[in-house]
Design a protein around this motif. Structure first.
Motif, PDB file in Angstrom:
ATOM      1  N   ILE A  64       0.844  -1.191   0.000  1.00 35.33           N
ATOM      2  CA  ILE A  64       0.000   0.000   0.000  1.00 35.33           C
ATOM      3  C   ILE A  64       0.883   1.247   0.000  1.00 35.33           C
ATOM      4  CG2 ILE A  64      -1.789   1.265   1.241  1.00 35.33           C
ATOM      5  CD1 ILE A  64      -2.763  -1.396   0.155  1.00 35.33           C
ATOM      6  N   PRO A  65       0.682   2.171  -0.937  1.00 35.05           N
ATOM      7  CA  PRO A  65       1.475   3.409  -0.951  1.00 35.05           C
ATOM      8  C   PRO A  65       0.932   4.407   0.077  1.00 35.05           C
ATOM      9  CG  PRO A  65      -0.093   3.442  -2.745  1.00 35.05           C
ATOM     10  CD  PRO A  65      -0.262   2.101  -2.069  1.00 35.05           C
ATOM     11  N   PRO A  66       1.774   5.301   0.576  1.00 37.75           N
ATOM     12  CA  PRO A  66       1.294   6.298   1.533  1.00 37.75           C
ATOM     13  C   PRO A  66       0.552   7.434   0.831  1.00 37.75           C
ATOM     14  CG  PRO A  66       3.648   6.582   1.165  1.00 37.75           C
ATOM     15  CD  PRO A  66       3.237   5.364   0.384  1.00 37.75           C
ATOM     16  N   LEU A  67      -0.563   7.850   1.420  1.00 38.62           N
ATOM     17  CA  LEU A  67      -1.321   8.998   0.925  1.00 38.62           C
ATOM     18  C   LEU A  67      -1.528   9.953   2.096  1.00 38.62           C
ATOM     19  CD1 LEU A  67      -2.882  10.285  -1.455  1.00 38.62           C
ATOM     20  CD2 LEU A  67      -4.918   9.073  -0.632  1.00 38.62           C
ATOM     21  N   PHE A  68      -1.096  11.170   1.942  1.00 35.54           N
ATOM     22  CA  PHE A  68      -1.107  12.116   3.059  1.00 35.54           C
ATOM     23  C   PHE A  68      -2.316  13.035   2.958  1.00 35.54           C
ATOM     24  CE2 PHE A  68       3.285  10.943   2.057  1.00 35.54           C
ATOM     25  CZ  PHE A  68       3.613  10.296   3.236  1.00 35.54           C
ATOM     26  N   GLN A  69      -3.488  12.415   2.986  1.00 36.83           N
ATOM     27  CA  GLN A  69      -4.758  13.132   2.987  1.00 36.83           C
ATOM     28  C   GLN A  69      -5.721  12.386   3.896  1.00 36.83           C
ATOM     29  OE1 GLN A  69      -6.290  13.801  -0.987  1.00 36.83           O
ATOM     30  NE2 GLN A  69      -4.228  13.929  -1.858  1.00 36.83           N
TER      31      GLN A  69
END
Length: 540
Positions: free
Chosen positions: A533-538
């Motif tokens: 899973i890639p990081p999403l900063f929202q």
């Protein structure tokens, strides 16, 4: 093909298939670590009191044997045969403190970890990398395999390195009258099974494996041990079906056990495709039964190979009611009382695994692999019955032409689709799903690989119009790199957009929430692989 021969092939198929960062612990960049970093990483592990014989480098005499000890697919047995990078080190952890030290030393010396429990990793990403510049260590959890079960207790703790067979055996011997809704293959590691959601033979009655997780102990990217209370509900949600190696290392799980009667009923009925159309008629009726709220305590999975459809059933109850119900609702199968085997739940699982009614439960304790056979798999979900015409075409054009090809159909419905909502865990394939399809094809050595792949690609293409679409759903525990791989951005992190290509097929509307959780708990993207899973900063 005789039923006994089919059962042996099926057993082989089961074995093969199947917080903020601390300032002094930097995240690895996308560039390769230096040779000295490996030496420093090993020195760090040894200084943390991990026994020297549990820290293995390629010069160690047991390195290859440990690396291949739980590999279930010959095409990933060596880096040369799989066109991939092998680990620079193996940490054979036997204590939670070893896991903590591996994470902290890895962060400090810019060495990533790939975490392995059972080795049933369809693309081998828990012990190999497709990036030529990747320098990593394998954190092997096979020694963390304790199962703590108490008589009369409807819960148990199980470590991630235990196999499903070891879990079943411990429950059946220590706490008869209880069971866990796991899968059919006993050599699958508990950690990988639960991390992917966990479909199995009793999920219609009791839910997925991940639906029955009550707590967990996780080592996060800082090397801290967190239980459910400390990790928070978002992270606890993510680890129960969001795929392995994205959020940390789950070292143990507290699971809910379900009460079962003293005996359950199992049967295998093989029907050969012939001019009378009986096998195809049975398949078509089987699909329509799943459309209805039909007996959630009964699971009938179907294995298709060659010209044969094998109907494998587990019923949580006695033969009398089952035979009467089958006669009333599913006469096309031709099941009678003589097909029934009334067994304890433990012995029933041994029968399902082996196809042998006299198989002792101890057979499920063998942590063996089979490196003589290579396999490639894909998956689909079916939301509307495909019908007799499509089944006839599949047998005529594909299955009957390759006895090394196989389709396994796992029915959903019941609790999975009607009670638990799609967002309850990351596993989204619930409401409206009839069944999951697992495609597999086998070959030996380098012979036949091209023909095998042509067969797999062909049957997968033919099924395209018949299965779910927009997206064409897939099961994360049947990982398939052909549906997409992560890309690394300029910031050294895996990109959300590249992850969406495969992630929305595994997780559908839950993918974005998983990425947001990843961004919160592992913002440096320490735990990653080609389909993490890639990081999403929202916020979600």
């Amino acid at each position: 093909m005789a039923a006994a021969t089919l059962s042996r092939h099926v057993s082989l198929a089961f074995l093969l298939f199947f917080s903020n960062l601390l300032f002094f612990l930097p995240s690895p960049s996308s560039s390769a670590a230096s040779p000295s970093a490996i030496d420093d990483f090993v020195s760090c592990l040894l200084s943390a009191n991990i026994p020297a014989d549990q820290v293995l480098t390629p010069t160690s005499t047991s390195f290859i044997s440990v690396l291949t000890s739980s590999v279930q697919n010959a095409r990933f047995a060596t880096s040369s045969s799989s066109n991939a990078t092998s680990p620079a080190c193996i940490v054979a952890a036997s204590d939670v403190a070893h896991v903590q030290s591996a994470v902290r030393c890895g962060r400090r010396h810019v060495i990533r970890l790939r975490v392995r429990s059972g080795g049933h990793d369809y693309e081998g990403l828990s012990y190999r990398s497709l990036r030529s510049d990747d320098v990593f260590a394998v954190l092997d959890l096979a020694r963390l395999r304790a199962v703590r079960v108490r008589a009369g207790d409807a819960t148990a703790w199980v470590e991630s390195g235990a196999t499903l067979g070891e879990l079943y055996y411990s429950i059946g011997k220590s706490n008869p009258g209880f069971a866990f809704p796991g899968g059919a293959c006993p050599t699958v590691g508990v950690g990988g099974y639960l991390s992917g959601g966990g479909i199995g033979l009793m999920m219609r009655k009791f839910g997925l494996g991940a639906d029955n997780v009550l707590d967990a102990m996780l080592v996060n990217a800082d090397g801290d041990v967190l239980d459910r209370g400390r990790m928070g509900e978002d992270l606890f949600w993510a680890i129960r079906g969001g795929g392995g190696e994205s959020f940390g290392v789950v070292v143990s799980w507290r699971i809910k056990l379900s009460m079962v009667p003293s005996t359950v009923t199992v049967f295998n009925i093989a029907k050969t495709v012939s001019g009378d159309g009986a096998a195809v008629a049975a398949l078509a009726k089987w699909e329509n039964l799943i459309l209805q709220p039909f007996m959630p305590e009964l699971t009938i999975r179907v294995v298709l190979q060659g010209n044969t459809a094998l109907f494998q059933s587990l019923y949580i109850g006695g033969c009398g009611r089952l035979a009467a119900s089958m006669d009333a609702y599913f006469p096309e199968l031709g099941m009678s009382r003589s097909d029934c085997n009334e067994l304890t739940w433990l012995r029933a699982m041994a029968f399902i695994t082996t196809g042998n009614i006299t198989a002792p439960p101890e057979d499920m304790l063998r942590r063996t692999n089979n490196l003589g056979t290579s396999v490639k798999s894909k998956s689909d979900y079916v939301r509307r019955a495909i019908g007799a015409t499509a089944w006839t075409s599949l047998f005529t054009n594909w299955l009957s032409r390759n006895n090394n090809g196989i389709l396994i159909l796992e029915p959903h419905g019941g609790v999975v689709g009607a009670v638990v909502p799609d967002y309850a865990t990351p596993y989204p394939h619930r409401a409206g799903v009839l069944y999951n399809v697992q495609y597999g094809v086998f070959w030996w050595g380098d012979d036949g690989v091209n023909a095998a792949r042509r067969w797999l690609d062909g049957v997968y293409e033919e099924m395209g119009p018949l299965v779910s679409s927009d997206p064409r759903e897939a099961f994360v525990n049947y990982r398939d790199l052909e549906i997409g791989e992560n890309e690394i951005g300029e910031d050294g992190l895996t990109t959300y957009e590249s992850g969406r290509r495969w992630g929305e097929r595994y997780f559908m509307g839950n993918f974005r929430r998983l990425a947001v959780v990843k961004g919160r708990v592992d913002p440096g993207d320490y735990f990653r692989n080609e389909q993490s899973i890639p990081p999403l900063f929202q916020s979600y």
